[in-house]
Motif scaffolding. Structure first.
Motif, PDB file in Angstrom:
ATOM      1  N   ASP A  70      -5.779  -5.364 -16.846  1.00  0.00           N
ATOM      2  CA  ASP A  70      -4.374  -5.011 -16.675  1.00  0.00           C
ATOM      3  C   ASP A  70      -3.649  -5.392 -17.959  1.00  0.00           C
ATOM      4  OD1 ASP A  70      -4.668  -4.037 -14.123  1.00  0.00           O
ATOM      5  OD2 ASP A  70      -4.047  -5.887 -13.130  1.00  0.00           O
ATOM      6  N   THR A 115      -3.526   0.219 -17.074  1.00  0.00           N
ATOM      7  CA  THR A 115      -4.834  -0.375 -16.851  1.00  0.00           C
ATOM      8  C   THR A 115      -5.839   0.225 -17.825  1.00  0.00           C
ATOM      9  OG1 THR A 115      -5.477   1.275 -15.187  1.00  0.00           O
ATOM     10  CG2 THR A 115      -4.322  -0.693 -14.403  1.00  0.00           C
ATOM     11  N   ASP A 127      -3.601   0.459  -2.967  1.00  0.00           N
ATOM     12  CA  ASP A 127      -3.105  -0.799  -2.415  1.00  0.00           C
ATOM     13  C   ASP A 127      -3.407  -1.937  -3.376  1.00  0.00           C
ATOM     14  OD1 ASP A 127      -5.601  -2.393  -1.645  1.00  0.00           O
ATOM     15  OD2 ASP A 127      -5.958  -0.589  -0.453  1.00  0.00           O
ATOM     16  N   LYS A 128      -2.689  -3.022  -3.160  1.00  0.00           N
ATOM     17  CA  LYS A 128      -2.950  -4.268  -3.883  1.00  0.00           C
ATOM     18  C   LYS A 128      -3.066  -5.378  -2.853  1.00  0.00           C
ATOM     19  CE  LYS A 128      -1.648  -6.721  -8.079  1.00  0.00           C
ATOM     20  NZ  LYS A 128      -0.763  -6.692  -9.264  1.00  0.00           N
ATOM     21  N   TRP A 129      -4.101  -6.190  -2.994  1.00  0.00           N
ATOM     22  CA  TRP A 129      -4.290  -7.299  -2.080  1.00  0.00           C
ATOM     23  C   TRP A 129      -4.494  -8.576  -2.871  1.00  0.00           C
ATOM     24  CZ3 TRP A 129      -9.419  -9.472  -1.073  1.00  0.00           C
ATOM     25  CH2 TRP A 129     -10.443  -8.859  -1.822  1.00  0.00           C
ATOM     26  N   SER A 138     -10.063  -9.082  -9.099  1.00  0.00           N
ATOM     27  CA  SER A 138      -9.389  -9.834 -10.151  1.00  0.00           C
ATOM     28  C   SER A 138     -10.017 -11.214 -10.322  1.00  0.00           C
ATOM     29  CB  SER A 138      -7.901  -9.982  -9.806  1.00  0.00           C
ATOM     30  OG  SER A 138      -7.300 -10.989 -10.584  1.00  0.00           O
ATOM     31  N   TYR A 151       2.891   0.314 -15.060  1.00  0.00           N
ATOM     32  CA  TYR A 151       1.603  -0.358 -15.165  1.00  0.00           C
ATOM     33  C   TYR A 151       0.771   0.356 -16.217  1.00  0.00           C
ATOM     34  CZ  TYR A 151      -0.411   3.381 -12.254  1.00  0.00           C
ATOM     35  OH  TYR A 151      -0.815   4.601 -11.767  1.00  0.00           O
ATOM     36  N   ASP A 173      -7.299  -4.778  -6.246  1.00  0.00           N
ATOM     37  CA  ASP A 173      -6.616  -3.551  -5.867  1.00  0.00           C
ATOM     38  C   ASP A 173      -7.645  -2.463  -5.566  1.00  0.00           C
ATOM     39  OD1 ASP A 173      -7.241  -2.235  -8.480  1.00  0.00           O
ATOM     40  OD2 ASP A 173      -5.768  -3.628  -9.275  1.00  0.00           O
ATOM     41  N   GLN A 226       0.845  -1.184   0.000  1.00  0.00           N
ATOM     42  CA  GLN A 226       0.000   0.000   0.000  1.00  0.00           C
ATOM     43  C   GLN A 226       0.887   1.242   0.000  1.00  0.00           C
ATOM     44  OE1 GLN A 226      -2.184   1.177   3.490  1.00  0.00           O
ATOM     45  NE2 GLN A 226      -0.920  -0.102   4.829  1.00  0.00           N
TER      46      GLN A 226
END
Length: 261
Positions: free
Chosen positions: A135, A145, A57-59, A95, A143, A63, A29
């Motif tokens: 993505d 998107t 953040d990415k989990w 995702s 990145y 994200d 994050q």
């Protein structure tokens, strides 16, 4: 019915994100505060100072991105909002590749996601957006998107059921002993909507930032302190059609200082 489904799905995204934080599924994050000063804004008072909080953040299963702007009109008053205003967006994505534990890669596509955004601010400004997200693998970019949204407005104002295309990107260029970071997004609402309240027109908003990593140059640590500019081009700002008597096409740049923590 569509708005109800959108609200339920967006609420599910928010709940999933909160459960991810509680379940120690957070991968990374970043948070930041920015200060911007610019002139020649359209519709609202011309001179603006903005303080922005951002979180990304990415989990494990997606994200999240959040920003909140506090806008000061430099001694002037907006006829609808007064001397200052706030505006924010929350954009969770889920995702499909990570949820189903499958690689959804084909061609330039790295992953397929469910993209959502909640827009909020003062007055009649709430909207819910939902649609497919991707993505992408673009050589050289940190990145890239690409999200496709169907917009649903809260309340009776026009702008319901129109589609929006939103690419976002980040690109770094080495400059001496530091880096130049170019990142941002483009919001393109591709069609109009009309009702008894009026007409919401197709509009295009391009909003990149060009930032020098001052912290890295001065030995304070990389990706912590940036200085630069934010450019904003907005054709038919807020979906208001530009005319000879009322120019709603915004073309301006703001000085920028951003600190990550």
């Amino acid at each position: 019915m569509i708005r109800t489904q959108t609200s339920v799905l967006l609420s599910g995204g928010l709940l999933a994100a909160s459960q991810a934080m509680a379940g120690d599924l957070l991968l990374w994050q970043t948070n930041s505060l920015s200060y911007l000063y610019g002139k020649n804004f359209a519709i609202n008072p011309s001179i603006q100072q903005t303080v922005t909080f951002e979180h990304a953040d990415k989990w494990k299963y997606g994200d999240n991105f959040l920003f909140v702007d506090k806008i000061f009109y430099n001694g002037q008053e907006d006829r609808n909002k007064g001397p200052h205003a706030f505006y924010g967006e929350f954009s969770p994505r889920l995702s499909f590749g990570k949820i189903f534990d499958r690689k959804l890669e084909f061609g330039p596509i790295k992953d397929v996601l469910l993209a959502m955004t909640y827009e909020y601010g003062e007055g009649d400004s709430e909207a819910y957006l939902i649609g497919p997200g991707f993505d992408l693998k673009v050589p050289g970019f940190n990145y890239f998107t690409l999200n496709f949204y169907r917009r649903q407005t809260e309340g009776p104002r026009p702008g319901d059921g129109v589609w929006q295309i939103t690419p976002g990107w980040s690109y770094s260029i080495p400059v001496g002993n530091s880096d130049l970071l170019i990142d941002g997004y483009l919001d393109w609402v591709v069609d109009n909507d009309q009702n008894s309240r009026g007409t919401y027109h197709a509009n295009l908003h391009i909003n990149p930032q060009i930032k020098y990593d001052l912290g890295k140059a001065l030995g304070w640590g990389e990706k912590q302190v940036y200085v630069g500019t934010e450019y904003s081009y907005w054709k038919n700002k807020y979906g208001v059609e530009s005319t000879h008597s009322f120019d709603t096409n915004q073309n301006t740049a703001s000085l920028l200082v951003k600190v990550h923590f």
